[in-house]
Design a protein around this motif. Structure first.
Motif, short mmCIF file in Angstrom:
data_model
loop_
_atom_site.label_atom_id
_atom_site.label_comp_id
_atom_site.label_asym_id
_atom_site.label_seq_id
_atom_site.Cartn_x
_atom_site.Cartn_y
_atom_site.Cartn_z
N SER A 128 51.17 -53.23 34.43
CA SER A 128 51.30 -51.83 34.03
C SER A 128 50.54 -50.93 35.00
O SER A 128 49.37 -51.16 35.30
CB SER A 128 50.73 -51.66 32.62
OG SER A 128 50.42 -50.33 32.35
N VAL A 129 51.21 -49.89 35.48
CA VAL A 129 50.59 -48.95 36.41
C VAL A 129 49.38 -48.29 35.77
O VAL A 129 48.32 -48.17 36.40
CB VAL A 129 51.62 -47.90 36.89
CG1 VAL A 129 50.94 -46.79 37.68
CG2 VAL A 129 52.71 -48.57 37.72
N SER A 130 49.50 -47.87 34.53
CA SER A 130 48.37 -47.21 33.87
C SER A 130 47.20 -48.17 33.68
O SER A 130 46.03 -47.77 33.84
CB SER A 130 48.79 -46.58 32.54
OG SER A 130 49.29 -47.57 31.67
N ALA A 131 47.47 -49.43 33.38
CA ALA A 131 46.39 -50.41 33.23
C ALA A 131 45.70 -50.65 34.57
O ALA A 131 44.47 -50.78 34.62
CB ALA A 131 46.94 -51.71 32.66
N VAL A 132 46.47 -50.71 35.64
CA VAL A 132 45.87 -50.92 36.96
C VAL A 132 45.05 -49.70 37.35
O VAL A 132 43.94 -49.85 37.89
CB VAL A 132 46.95 -51.23 38.02
CG1 VAL A 132 46.35 -51.29 39.41
CG2 VAL A 132 47.65 -52.55 37.68
N ARG A 133 45.53 -48.53 37.06
CA ARG A 133 44.74 -47.32 37.35
C ARG A 133 43.44 -47.31 36.55
O ARG A 133 42.40 -46.90 37.05
CB ARG A 133 45.56 -46.07 37.05
CG ARG A 133 46.62 -45.83 38.10
CD ARG A 133 47.35 -44.53 37.89
NE ARG A 133 48.34 -44.34 38.94
CZ ARG A 133 49.51 -43.77 38.75
NH1 ARG A 133 49.84 -43.30 37.57
NH2 ARG A 133 50.35 -43.64 39.76
N PHE A 134 43.49 -47.76 35.31
CA PHE A 134 42.28 -47.89 34.49
C PHE A 134 41.31 -48.87 35.15
O PHE A 134 40.10 -48.61 35.22
CB PHE A 134 42.65 -48.34 33.07
CG PHE A 134 41.46 -48.59 32.19
CD1 PHE A 134 40.76 -47.53 31.63
CD2 PHE A 134 41.03 -49.89 31.95
CE1 PHE A 134 39.66 -47.76 30.82
CE2 PHE A 134 39.93 -50.12 31.14
CZ PHE A 134 39.24 -49.05 30.58
N ALA A 135 41.84 -50.00 35.63
CA ALA A 135 40.99 -50.99 36.30
C ALA A 135 40.36 -50.42 37.57
O ALA A 135 39.19 -50.66 37.86
CB ALA A 135 41.81 -52.24 36.63
N ILE A 136 41.13 -49.65 38.32
CA ILE A 136 40.61 -49.01 39.54
C ILE A 136 39.50 -48.02 39.17
O ILE A 136 38.46 -47.97 39.84
CB ILE A 136 41.75 -48.34 40.33
CG1 ILE A 136 42.66 -49.42 40.95
CG2 ILE A 136 41.21 -47.40 41.40
CD1 ILE A 136 43.95 -48.89 41.54
N ALA A 137 39.72 -47.24 38.12
CA ALA A 137 38.68 -46.29 37.68
C ALA A 137 37.42 -47.03 37.24
O ALA A 137 36.30 -46.60 37.54
CB ALA A 137 39.22 -45.42 36.55
N GLY A 138 37.60 -48.15 36.55
CA GLY A 138 36.45 -48.96 36.15
C GLY A 138 35.70 -49.51 37.34
O GLY A 138 34.45 -49.52 37.36
N ASP A 139 36.43 -49.96 38.34
CA ASP A 139 35.79 -50.46 39.56
C ASP A 139 35.01 -49.34 40.25
O ASP A 139 33.88 -49.55 40.71
CB ASP A 139 36.82 -51.03 40.52
CG ASP A 139 37.45 -52.33 40.03
OD1 ASP A 139 36.90 -52.96 39.10
OD2 ASP A 139 38.51 -52.71 40.58
N ALA A 140 35.59 -48.17 40.32
CA ALA A 140 34.91 -47.02 40.94
C ALA A 140 33.64 -46.67 40.17
O ALA A 140 32.59 -46.40 40.78
CB ALA A 140 35.85 -45.82 41.01
N ALA A 141 33.71 -46.70 38.86
CA ALA A 141 32.52 -46.43 38.04
C ALA A 141 31.44 -47.48 38.29
O ALA A 141 30.25 -47.15 38.34
CB ALA A 141 32.90 -46.38 36.56
N TRP A 142 31.85 -48.74 38.45
CA TRP A 142 30.88 -49.81 38.73
C TRP A 142 30.16 -49.55 40.06
O TRP A 142 28.95 -49.71 40.16
CB TRP A 142 31.60 -51.16 38.79
CG TRP A 142 30.65 -52.30 39.01
CD1 TRP A 142 30.22 -52.80 40.21
CD2 TRP A 142 29.96 -53.03 38.00
NE1 TRP A 142 29.34 -53.81 40.00
CE2 TRP A 142 29.16 -53.97 38.65
CE3 TRP A 142 29.97 -52.99 36.61
CZ2 TRP A 142 28.36 -54.88 37.95
CZ3 TRP A 142 29.18 -53.89 35.92
CH2 TRP A 142 28.38 -54.82 36.60
N ILE A 143 30.91 -49.13 41.07
CA ILE A 143 30.33 -48.86 42.38
C ILE A 143 29.33 -47.70 42.29
O ILE A 143 28.20 -47.80 42.79
CB ILE A 143 31.43 -48.57 43.42
CG1 ILE A 143 32.29 -49.82 43.62
CG2 ILE A 143 30.84 -48.09 44.74
CD1 ILE A 143 33.61 -49.55 44.30
N VAL A 144 29.72 -46.63 41.64
CA VAL A 144 28.82 -45.48 41.47
C VAL A 144 27.58 -45.88 40.68
O VAL A 144 26.45 -45.51 41.03
CB VAL A 144 29.56 -44.29 40.79
CG1 VAL A 144 28.60 -43.19 40.39
CG2 VAL A 144 30.65 -43.76 41.71
#
Length: 136
Positions: free
Chosen positions: A72-88
């Motif tokens: 799912s595109v929306s699920a992958v975008r959620f995962a990308i946002a979570g990864d970005a939050a982890w980095i920050v």
């Protein structure tokens, strides 16, 4: 094997992230004391068990999404946002709480942030490939 991974990079990276996250959860649950001693006084067993619980959920989410024929595109975008939050979050911890970490702890947090950034980029590449294929 590499041809199959390249053919469906998005599915492969979601599954790999799921497996890695579940493995991290198991290690953190099983070894919270020794890992905490390595990382520093801020890494109490309670904190590490909290991260372990998060990794268990994060891993299960990634495996569920990665098992889909077309993630799912929306699920992958959620995962990308979570990864970005982890980095920050990692950068913030290093900047603000470095005094409560050992040198090894700072190195582990920095290494994890770099790995997560690499995974984030692979997810973005896979998502871009999928969207280009859908347009063709």
């Amino acid at each position: 094997m590499f041809a199959a991974i390249n053919r469906n990079l998005l599915k492969s990276i979601m599954l790999a992230d799921g497996v890695f996250s579940l493995a991290a959860a198991v290690l953190l649950f099983a070894l919270s004391g020794p890992i905490g001693a390595l990382v520093g006084p801020l890494a109490t067993p309670a904190v590490l068990n909290g991260f372990a619980a998060f990794f268990a959920l994060w891993g299960a989410f990634h495996l569920a999404v990665g098992r889909q024929e077309q993630p799912s595109v929306s699920a992958v975008r959620f995962a990308i946002a979570g990864d970005a939050a982890w980095i920050v979050g990692s950068i913030t911890v290093l900047a603000l709480a470095g005094s409560g970490l050992t040198l090894a702890g700072m190195g582990l947090i920095a290494l994890a942030a770099v790995v997560v950034a690499d995974v984030l980029l692979l997810k973005k590449i896979g998502l871009g490939r999928r969207q280009r294929t859908a347009l063709a």
